[in-house]
Design a protein around this motif. Sequence first.
Motif, PDB file in Angstrom:
ATOM      1  N   ALA A  16       0.821  -1.335   0.010  1.00  0.00           N
ATOM      2  CA  ALA A  16      -0.139   0.240   0.068  1.00  0.00           C
ATOM      3  C   ALA A  16       0.869   1.385  -0.019  1.00  0.00           C
ATOM      4  CB  ALA A  16      -1.012  -0.057   1.081  1.00  0.00           C
ATOM      5  N   THR A  50      -7.239   2.754   7.506  1.00  0.00           N
ATOM      6  CA  THR A  50      -7.736   3.618   6.484  1.00  0.00           C
ATOM      7  C   THR A  50      -6.704   4.623   5.788  1.00  0.00           C
ATOM      8  OG1 THR A  50      -9.680   3.922   8.039  1.00  0.00           O
ATOM      9  CG2 THR A  50      -9.319   5.496   6.306  1.00  0.00           C
ATOM     10  N   ASN A 104      -5.294   2.332   2.958  1.00  0.00           N
ATOM     11  CA  ASN A 104      -6.291   2.434   1.790  1.00  0.00           C
ATOM     12  C   ASN A 104      -5.974   3.717   1.107  1.00  0.00           C
ATOM     13  OD1 ASN A 104      -7.701   0.082   2.295  1.00  0.00           O
ATOM     14  ND2 ASN A 104      -9.507   1.110   3.376  1.00  0.00           N
ATOM     15  N   ALA A 105      -6.061   4.774   1.923  1.00  0.00           N
ATOM     16  CA  ALA A 105      -5.666   6.231   1.152  1.00  0.00           C
ATOM     17  C   ALA A 105      -4.387   6.157   0.469  1.00  0.00           C
ATOM     18  CB  ALA A 105      -5.856   7.365   2.253  1.00  0.00           C
ATOM     19  N   THR A 125      -3.078   3.901  -1.534  1.00  0.00           N
ATOM     20  CA  THR A 125      -3.168   3.464  -2.701  1.00  0.00           C
ATOM     21  C   THR A 125      -3.658   4.379  -3.702  1.00  0.00           C
ATOM     22  OG1 THR A 125      -5.411   2.467  -2.454  1.00  0.00           O
ATOM     23  CG2 THR A 125      -3.641   1.115  -1.650  1.00  0.00           C
ATOM     24  N   ILE A 126      -4.479   5.408  -3.644  1.00  0.00           N
ATOM     25  CA  ILE A 126      -4.923   6.363  -4.425  1.00  0.00           C
ATOM     26  C   ILE A 126      -3.783   7.430  -4.894  1.00  0.00           C
ATOM     27  CG2 ILE A 126      -7.114   5.890  -3.871  1.00  0.00           C
ATOM     28  CD1 ILE A 126      -7.293   8.779  -2.817  1.00  0.00           C
ATOM     29  N   ALA A 139      -3.378  11.351  -1.235  1.00  0.00           N
ATOM     30  CA  ALA A 139      -3.788  10.776   0.258  1.00  0.00           C
ATOM     31  C   ALA A 139      -3.292  12.028   0.994  1.00  0.00           C
ATOM     32  CB  ALA A 139      -2.762   9.871   0.628  1.00  0.00           C
ATOM     33  N   GLY A 199     -10.024  -5.440  -1.542  1.00  0.00           N
ATOM     34  CA  GLY A 199      -9.052  -4.386  -1.162  1.00  0.00           C
ATOM     35  C   GLY A 199      -9.059  -3.498  -0.179  1.00  0.00           C
ATOM     36  N   ASP A 200     -10.283  -3.604   0.941  1.00  0.00           N
ATOM     37  CA  ASP A 200     -10.066  -2.629   2.006  1.00  0.00           C
ATOM     38  C   ASP A 200      -9.278  -3.292   2.982  1.00  0.00           C
ATOM     39  OD1 ASP A 200     -10.602  -1.328   4.157  1.00  0.00           O
ATOM     40  OD2 ASP A 200     -12.839  -1.648   4.113  1.00  0.00           O
TER      41      ASP A 200
END
Lengths: 326, 269
Positions: free
Chosen positions: A74, A207, A210-211, A213-214, A219, A268-269
Amino acid sequence: MLVVSLSLAVSVGAVPIPLGTVWGVVLNKLSPGIIEETWSRSREAIVWEIRFPRALLAMMVGAGLAMVGASLQAVTRNPLADPHLLGISSGGAFGAILALLHTGLFIGLLTVPLMAFVGAVGATLIVLGVSRFADATSADRLVLAGVAVSFIIMACANVLIFLADPKATHIVVFWMLGGLGLAQWGQLIYPFMILLMCSAWLMMKATGLNAMTIGDESASTLGIPVARFRLAVFVVGALITGVMVAFSGIIGFVGLMVPHVVRMLVGGDYARVLPGSALIGAIFLLWADITARTIMAPEDMPIGIVTGLVGGVFFVWLLSRRKSGV
Amino acid sequence: MGVVSAATLTVQDLSWSPRRGAKTLLHATNFELEAGRVLGLVGPNGAGKTTLLRLLYRFHRPTTGTVRVDGEDLWALHARVVAQTVAAVLQEQPSDFALTVGEIVALGRTPHRRGFGGNTGSRDKDIINDALDRLDLHGLSDRHLGTLSGGERQRVMVARALAQEPRLLILDEPTNHLDIRHQLEVLDLIRNLPLTIVTSLHDLNLAAGVCDDVLLIQAGRTVGFGPPERVLSEAAVSDAFQVIAQREQLSHSQVDHLTFHLQNKGTTS
């Protein structure tokens, strides 16, 4: 599934022990006298003193390495990130070898895990430094930087082995290929505590993972201090990896493989990927250990050979899948 | 969306260079954007558009000057607090880690969460659903990002930004890689959001059509700031982009339209 695998892992081996005996011994240990002892002392010793700690260590190492792999993937946004490929395991091994062969256990039993952790963090920083220096932040180049650093560190580690007492080196080389055979009850507490604390921390940061990954900038617009967060995840990853390496040697590809399998199962979470990786990683390593112990019984094959074989094939598959753009 | 209001944006004496002594990529820039206005940021490649945007969404720390949103200096506030007011839709392509559209949009709630854990309250769910509705993504909310088209991905990133309930929305080339229909849809959406918006745009005619104000920059310096018809004059555009720009009127709609030609085409040099 985990319980079944654990029972089998204890049952199977050079001396096969029936499942009933396995759980009889375990229950009797947990609360003495609960079941009538129908087994011999030596069998009890095999179950409780050798195989059970070994299976528990396998579970912890599998769970730990899989969670580290998932987290590194990640924060580097790199599906190929893995503590082994990024050189973190090699750094850990270097530190552990230094402690085992040269410095001596100057602070007791904690010396090896501590030195392994320091080595792992050092390797991490070198890899991050090299990838920045070579402007290699893209996915494949970070792995290349990791592999390069890993080679250099392993070369240095081999020098350490070469310089050391020949009698001691045999054990070290064997340990470096990955082995769970040295597991003892008294030492399991260290990897357990580290695993517990680090996985709790990672779960709290699900969380944030997760963030990440974008994208770094995206992020950061969500209020995440990206550089600091990535460094923190790397240090926690080095802590887990270092300790696991200290107790089990270099077991590669678990951290690469398991998270991908888990994502296929639960999505993916990271709130699900992390516990999923821990579970699947634990089961995977139990089976890898069973394989390693039975395939050349009564000899113990180093488990790193099994995971390397499976993982290498998986790596090739992953590369071909990426190429086809899925 | 819930009750959102627009923010004012005040940029004072803002400049930036990557390191001490390095080349200044953005020279002292000043402008003020009233609440609810749409600002288009235009200029040739390398003019400093992305740099300015990064300063506005608090990725770069200013070398000099300040960015104030509703009078508050972005760097006097915690990153998370800023993220409750300012959202950005960037050109970064998210890696495909099997997150679903719904999960990515839910990330927009991150700065509003208190404490730890990823549990989503009912208010959060309403906001996420609203954002999905607004971008027409409801049918896609269980799909993985990797399986979507470029236009769909862009809508996902806009929905994620809206789930942040920002009062200032920053977009970096939101129409890039989109076909004409999706370009128009994104611009239409921007036009109708009750937020203050700053967006960089390549297409000057689109910018003129959508934006209340335009900031034209060239080599890190402001060339003009104000209503598009005033800033995007033939002379200013010709100079900034090193082309010959001509303002013509489209015969059907009577709308002004810029056309461009290379300077030395048909001339000897």
